[in-house]
Scaffold this motif. Structure first.
Motif, PDB file in Angstrom:
ATOM      1  N   LEU A 257      70.706  32.565  22.968  1.00 25.12           N
ATOM      2  CA  LEU A 257      69.337  32.513  23.470  1.00 25.12           C
ATOM      3  C   LEU A 257      69.229  31.933  24.878  1.00 25.12           C
ATOM      4  N   PRO A 258      69.941  30.860  25.214  1.00 24.82           N
ATOM      5  CA  PRO A 258      69.896  30.415  26.613  1.00 24.82           C
ATOM      6  C   PRO A 258      70.429  31.474  27.579  1.00 24.82           C
ATOM      7  N   ILE A 293      63.259  31.710  18.478  1.00 24.77           N
ATOM      8  CA  ILE A 293      62.451  32.578  19.338  1.00 24.77           C
ATOM      9  C   ILE A 293      61.331  31.786  19.997  1.00 24.77           C
ATOM     10  N   ASP A 294      60.685  30.912  19.224  1.00 26.54           N
ATOM     11  CA  ASP A 294      59.595  30.097  19.776  1.00 26.54           C
ATOM     12  C   ASP A 294      60.123  29.102  20.809  1.00 26.54           C
ATOM     13  N   ALA A 295      61.267  28.479  20.506  1.00 31.92           N
ATOM     14  CA  ALA A 295      61.801  27.449  21.396  1.00 31.92           C
ATOM     15  C   ALA A 295      62.193  28.022  22.744  1.00 31.92           C
ATOM     16  N   PHE A 296      62.709  29.241  22.773  1.00 29.23           N
ATOM     17  CA  PHE A 296      63.185  29.828  24.024  1.00 29.23           C
ATOM     18  C   PHE A 296      62.237  30.889  24.572  1.00 29.23           C
ATOM     19  N   HIS A 297      61.069  31.009  23.963  1.00 26.12           N
ATOM     20  CA  HIS A 297      60.026  31.930  24.442  1.00 26.12           C
ATOM     21  C   HIS A 297      60.576  33.353  24.597  1.00 26.12           C
ATOM     22  N   ILE A 298      61.270  33.814  23.566  1.00 26.85           N
ATOM     23  CA  ILE A 298      61.838  35.153  23.573  1.00 26.85           C
ATOM     24  C   ILE A 298      60.763  36.162  23.200  1.00 26.85           C
ATOM     25  N   ALA A 299      60.607  37.190  23.996  1.00 25.77           N
ATOM     26  CA  ALA A 299      59.564  38.185  23.756  1.00 25.77           C
ATOM     27  C   ALA A 299      59.843  38.949  22.465  1.00 25.77           C
ATOM     28  N   PRO A 300      58.776  39.345  21.744  1.00 33.12           N
ATOM     29  CA  PRO A 300      58.960  40.133  20.520  1.00 33.12           C
ATOM     30  C   PRO A 300      59.781  41.395  20.804  1.00 33.12           C
ATOM     31  N   GLY A 301      60.716  41.688  19.921  1.00 33.51           N
ATOM     32  CA  GLY A 301      61.528  42.890  20.060  1.00 33.51           C
ATOM     33  C   GLY A 301      62.836  42.705  20.782  1.00 33.51           C
ATOM     34  N   ARG A 302      63.058  41.542  21.420  1.00 34.35           N
ATOM     35  CA  ARG A 302      64.312  41.352  22.158  1.00 34.35           C
ATOM     36  C   ARG A 302      65.465  40.934  21.254  1.00 34.35           C
TER      37      ARG A 302
END
Length: 446
Positions: A257-258, A293-302
């Motif tokens: 994720l980073p 996903i919330d912690a790293f602000h990953i967009a939906p679908g990635r």
């Protein structure tokens, strides 16, 4: 997370710069091997050998650079004298010689040739008055026109490494690899994370309509200091047996994720995690993905999770868990999809965004014709349900054109790119984008 086995090892070995040959990269050898295979045709088996000269570094420190080059010349001369036809030979590292040659008539494996090479290289050498003895570690693989040359080279290199790590002076064959014992793997795995032995590799997926890179599949690798590179099919059962699935899965997310966040401007694509049935069913996995996903602000679908069709339970709970993943912004893929009842049921239960077909054996002479027909029907079935289709394991241009003709949406495989270390992403993405545009350009391949 549950990865597969594609990978290519580093081709160099340790040594001082003053004694390394000028050409230590595998690209020249691969190109020469492809050319050699084109010249000899498909009537005769073509063997790929990787020969590591045991204790070569120690000998070089005694001889010095000039005599070392003379020693290498003697080694190549001895090997060339044994080949059934003119052989392709390149130094892939200070002590690693790559060889490709046609096997004698009536021979279908390289063991006899490997033994002959080991015997002749074991005879004494004389270099400017110095007499020395060398043993060697040899790995062999058979190169086939319908598989990627890089794969044959990797298999031979891996077979050689297994011999070398057992002390050298032996022969390994890629068709009969020796897997580490389960007890050894279970003893070593708990400390593998702390020792930094695990790593992530990425393999791209490209789309036919745009020639864009749409996603990277994430693969787990284990490099043990004694066992060497351990294949996922060998160590994943140990991960399951030790109850480390969630621990490993969390570590993968902590690494991935980073990287996704840091390279979003360079590679704003999807990343696919290969999962097991227990992970798909487990509430812990879903919650772990949501928090990450919330912690790293990953967009939906990635983020996408991919699970093999044959381990998807045919239960209502499966459908509920799949819905929870989609609600959390995670996409779902089904791998090893084909035209059978299990695949159809899994598609109905999971309602995936993508299915993948195994195209590795398309066009192989020893595969029944109905295999291709089943995969083509599977592609049509998925499309009829509004699901995209990716052909994985595409290694030849002929396979590429077959799956293109079926209407597959994308491809993944050695023809596009082999897996590479995840931390190379920022430096590698543009080169892979260029490769995809060249390979998939409208109107055919380059």
């Amino acid at each position: 997370m549950d990865p597969d086995t594609n990978d290519t090892p580093p081709m160099g070995v340790g040594g001082r710069e003053t004694i390394q040959p000028a050409n230590i990269q595998p690209a020249a050898f691969i190109a020469a091997l492809d050319e050699h295979r084109a010249e000899v045709g498909t009537a005769h088996p073509l063997a790929v050998l990787i020969i590591r000269l045991d204790r070569f570094q120690h000998a070089c420190e005694t001889l010095g650079p000039a005599r070392t080059n003379k020693l290498r010349a003697q080694v190549k001369s001895r090997v060339a004298g044994l080949a059934a036809m003119p052989a392709v030979m390149h130094w892939l590292g200070p002590a690693d010689l790559g060889v490709a040659c046609v096997l004698p008539d009536g021979t279908d494996d390289a063991n006899c040739l490997s033994r002959s090479i080991a015997a002749v290289l074991g005879q004494p050498y004389t270099v400017d008055g110095f007499e020395l003895f060398l043993s060697c570690s040899i790995g062999a693989a058979m190169d086939h026109p319908d598989s990627a040359t890089e794969r044959s080279l990797r298999q031979a290199f891996d077979a050689m490494l297994q011999v070398s790590r057992r002390g050298g002076d032996g022969i390994g064959n890629a068709t009969a690899p020796t897997a580490p014992r389960m007890a050894a793997l279970m003893a070593a795995l708990p400390q593998a994370l702390a020792r930094g032995e695990l790593g992530l590799h990425l393999q791209p997926r490209a789309m036919f309509d745009t020639a864009d890179i749409a996603a990277y599949t994430v693969r787990l690798r284990w490099q043990h200091p004694i066992l060497g590179r351990v294949a996922p099919q060998d160590f994943l059962p140990a991960v399951e047996a030790l109850g480390m699935v969630n621990q490993i899965g969390q570590w993968i997310l902590q690494q991935l994720l980073p990287l996704m966040q840091a390279t979003e401007a360079i590679a704003p694509v999807q990343f696919t995690l290969l999962t097991s049935s227990s992970q798909l069913q487990g509430a812990d996995t879903i919650e772990m993905l949501r928090r990450a996903i919330d912690a790293f602000h990953i967009a939906p679908g990635r983020l996408c999770v991919e699970v093999p069709v044959d381990i998807v339970p045919d239960t209502e709970e499966t459908a509920l868990k799949a819905a929870e993943l989609r609600d959390g912004g995670v996409r779902i893929a089904l791998s090893d999809f084909t035209d059978n009842a299990a695949s159809h049921r899994a598609l109905e239960r999971v309602r995936p965004d993508l299915v993948t077909l195994d195209a590795r054996h398309l066009g192989h002479a020893d595969r029944p014709a109905e295999v291709a027909a089943q995969l083509r029907a599977a592609c049509a079935f998925a499309h009829s349900h509004g699901v995209s289709v990716c052909a994985k394991g595409v290694e030849t241009r002929a396979q590429l054109e077959i799956v293109r003709s079926w209407g597959c949406d994308g491809i993944q495989g050695y023809l596009l790119a082999q897996p590479f270390p995840a931390h190379w992403l920022a430096q590698t993405h543009e080169a892979i984008v260029d490769r995809a545009r060249h390979l998939l350009k409208v109107g055919g391949v380059g």
